[in-house]
Scaffold this motif. Sequence first.
Motif, PDB file in Angstrom:
ATOM      1  N   CYS A 176       1.749   1.180 -17.203  1.00  0.00           N
ATOM      2  CA  CYS A 176       0.572   1.518 -16.395  1.00  0.00           C
ATOM      3  C   CYS A 176      -0.664   1.669 -17.287  1.00  0.00           C
ATOM      4  N   PRO A 177      -1.659   0.786 -17.126  1.00  0.00           N
ATOM      5  CA  PRO A 177      -2.832   0.848 -17.994  1.00  0.00           C
ATOM      6  C   PRO A 177      -3.720   2.062 -17.732  1.00  0.00           C
ATOM      7  N   LYS A 178      -3.582   2.673 -16.590  1.00  0.00           N
ATOM      8  CA  LYS A 178      -4.402   3.837 -16.228  1.00  0.00           C
ATOM      9  C   LYS A 178      -3.677   5.161 -16.440  1.00  0.00           C
ATOM     10  N   HIS A 179      -2.425   5.092 -16.907  1.00  0.00           N
ATOM     11  CA  HIS A 179      -1.607   6.285 -17.102  1.00  0.00           C
ATOM     12  C   HIS A 179      -1.522   7.126 -15.837  1.00  0.00           C
ATOM     13  N   ALA A 180      -1.342   6.423 -14.712  1.00  0.00           N
ATOM     14  CA  ALA A 180      -1.318   7.071 -13.402  1.00  0.00           C
ATOM     15  C   ALA A 180       0.098   7.456 -12.959  1.00  0.00           C
ATOM     16  N   LEU A 181       1.095   7.095 -13.741  1.00  0.00           N
ATOM     17  CA  LEU A 181       2.481   7.392 -13.367  1.00  0.00           C
ATOM     18  C   LEU A 181       3.104   8.346 -14.376  1.00  0.00           C
ATOM     19  N   ARG A 182       4.004   9.182 -13.866  1.00  0.00           N
ATOM     20  CA  ARG A 182       4.791  10.038 -14.749  1.00  0.00           C
ATOM     21  C   ARG A 182       6.115  10.355 -14.058  1.00  0.00           C
ATOM     22  N   ILE A 183       7.085  10.737 -14.842  1.00  0.00           N
ATOM     23  CA  ILE A 183       8.364  11.193 -14.310  1.00  0.00           C
ATOM     24  C   ILE A 183       8.375  12.702 -14.436  1.00  0.00           C
ATOM     25  N   GLU A 184       8.624  13.353 -13.332  1.00  0.00           N
ATOM     26  CA  GLU A 184       8.652  14.810 -13.304  1.00  0.00           C
ATOM     27  C   GLU A 184      10.095  15.272 -13.206  1.00  0.00           C
ATOM     28  N   GLU A 194       5.565  -0.937  -4.762  1.00  0.00           N
ATOM     29  CA  GLU A 194       5.035  -2.240  -4.366  1.00  0.00           C
ATOM     30  C   GLU A 194       3.538  -2.106  -4.109  1.00  0.00           C
ATOM     31  N   ILE A 195       2.870  -3.248  -4.070  1.00  0.00           N
ATOM     32  CA  ILE A 195       1.443  -3.300  -3.749  1.00  0.00           C
ATOM     33  C   ILE A 195       1.306  -3.930  -2.370  1.00  0.00           C
ATOM     34  N   ASP A 196       0.516  -3.293  -1.500  1.00  0.00           N
ATOM     35  CA  ASP A 196       0.336  -3.854  -0.155  1.00  0.00           C
ATOM     36  C   ASP A 196      -0.776  -4.907  -0.154  1.00  0.00           C
ATOM     37  N   ASP A 197      -1.067  -5.459   0.993  1.00  0.00           N
ATOM     38  CA  ASP A 197      -2.066  -6.528   1.112  1.00  0.00           C
ATOM     39  C   ASP A 197      -3.479  -6.075   0.767  1.00  0.00           C
ATOM     40  N   ASP A 198      -3.715  -4.765   0.764  1.00  0.00           N
ATOM     41  CA  ASP A 198      -5.032  -4.217   0.424  1.00  0.00           C
ATOM     42  C   ASP A 198      -5.084  -3.703  -1.012  1.00  0.00           C
ATOM     43  N   ASP A 199      -4.103  -4.092  -1.826  1.00  0.00           N
ATOM     44  CA  ASP A 199      -4.004  -3.674  -3.229  1.00  0.00           C
ATOM     45  C   ASP A 199      -3.814  -2.170  -3.401  1.00  0.00           C
ATOM     46  N   ASN A 200      -3.125  -1.558  -2.459  1.00  0.00           N
ATOM     47  CA  ASN A 200      -2.777  -0.140  -2.566  1.00  0.00           C
ATOM     48  C   ASN A 200      -1.333  -0.029  -3.032  1.00  0.00           C
ATOM     49  N   LEU A 201      -1.099   0.896  -3.939  1.00  0.00           N
ATOM     50  CA  LEU A 201       0.257   1.139  -4.407  1.00  0.00           C
ATOM     51  C   LEU A 201       1.039   1.889  -3.329  1.00  0.00           C
ATOM     52  N   ILE A 202       2.241   1.420  -3.079  1.00  0.00           N
ATOM     53  CA  ILE A 202       3.142   2.063  -2.134  1.00  0.00           C
ATOM     54  C   ILE A 202       4.371   2.535  -2.907  1.00  0.00           C
ATOM     55  N   VAL A 203       4.682   3.808  -2.786  1.00  0.00           N
ATOM     56  CA  VAL A 203       5.893   4.346  -3.405  1.00  0.00           C
ATOM     57  C   VAL A 203       7.015   4.190  -2.392  1.00  0.00           C
ATOM     58  N   LEU A 204       7.971   3.340  -2.713  1.00  0.00           N
ATOM     59  CA  LEU A 204       9.092   3.089  -1.815  1.00  0.00           C
ATOM     60  C   LEU A 204      10.122   4.208  -1.877  1.00  0.00           C
ATOM     61  N   ARG A 205      10.285   4.739  -3.069  1.00  0.00           N
ATOM     62  CA  ARG A 205      11.255   5.822  -3.268  1.00  0.00           C
ATOM     63  C   ARG A 205      10.833   6.572  -4.514  1.00  0.00           C
ATOM     64  N   TRP A 218      -2.844   9.797  -8.040  1.00  0.00           N
ATOM     65  CA  TRP A 218      -3.606   8.882  -7.190  1.00  0.00           C
ATOM     66  C   TRP A 218      -5.051   8.659  -7.628  1.00  0.00           C
ATOM     67  N   PRO A 219      -5.771   9.657  -8.113  1.00  0.00           N
ATOM     68  CA  PRO A 219      -7.152   9.387  -8.541  1.00  0.00           C
ATOM     69  C   PRO A 219      -7.249   8.396  -9.705  1.00  0.00           C
ATOM     70  N   LEU A 220      -6.167   8.276 -10.488  1.00  0.00           N
ATOM     71  CA  LEU A 220      -6.178   7.363 -11.631  1.00  0.00           C
ATOM     72  C   LEU A 220      -5.729   5.947 -11.275  1.00  0.00           C
ATOM     73  N   CYS A 221      -4.924   5.809 -10.228  1.00  0.00           N
ATOM     74  CA  CYS A 221      -4.346   4.518  -9.872  1.00  0.00           C
ATOM     75  C   CYS A 221      -5.411   3.573  -9.325  1.00  0.00           C
ATOM     76  N   ASP A 222      -5.470   2.360  -9.903  1.00  0.00           N
ATOM     77  CA  ASP A 222      -6.438   1.376  -9.398  1.00  0.00           C
ATOM     78  C   ASP A 222      -5.751   0.212  -8.684  1.00  0.00           C
TER      79      ASP A 222
END
Length: 67
Positions: free
Chosen positions: A56-64, A27-38, A9-13
Amino acid sequence: MADKLVVEWPLCDGNGVCTFEAPELLEIDDDDNLIVLRDELTEADRPKAEAAVRVCPKHALRIERQG
């Protein structure tokens, strides 16, 4: 146990590029926040999740890996 899509989350813009690759998962909400649906991934989700991680340009996602 299923693998998980994790957001640093600190990396996600909230630019939303990832949502085009995995709209079933993110998805992205109306306030430009990322929402994880699943976050738990099925085998069918994995290619889409991997594509979202790649774009992801900020490298904010990974698969664990679980289990």
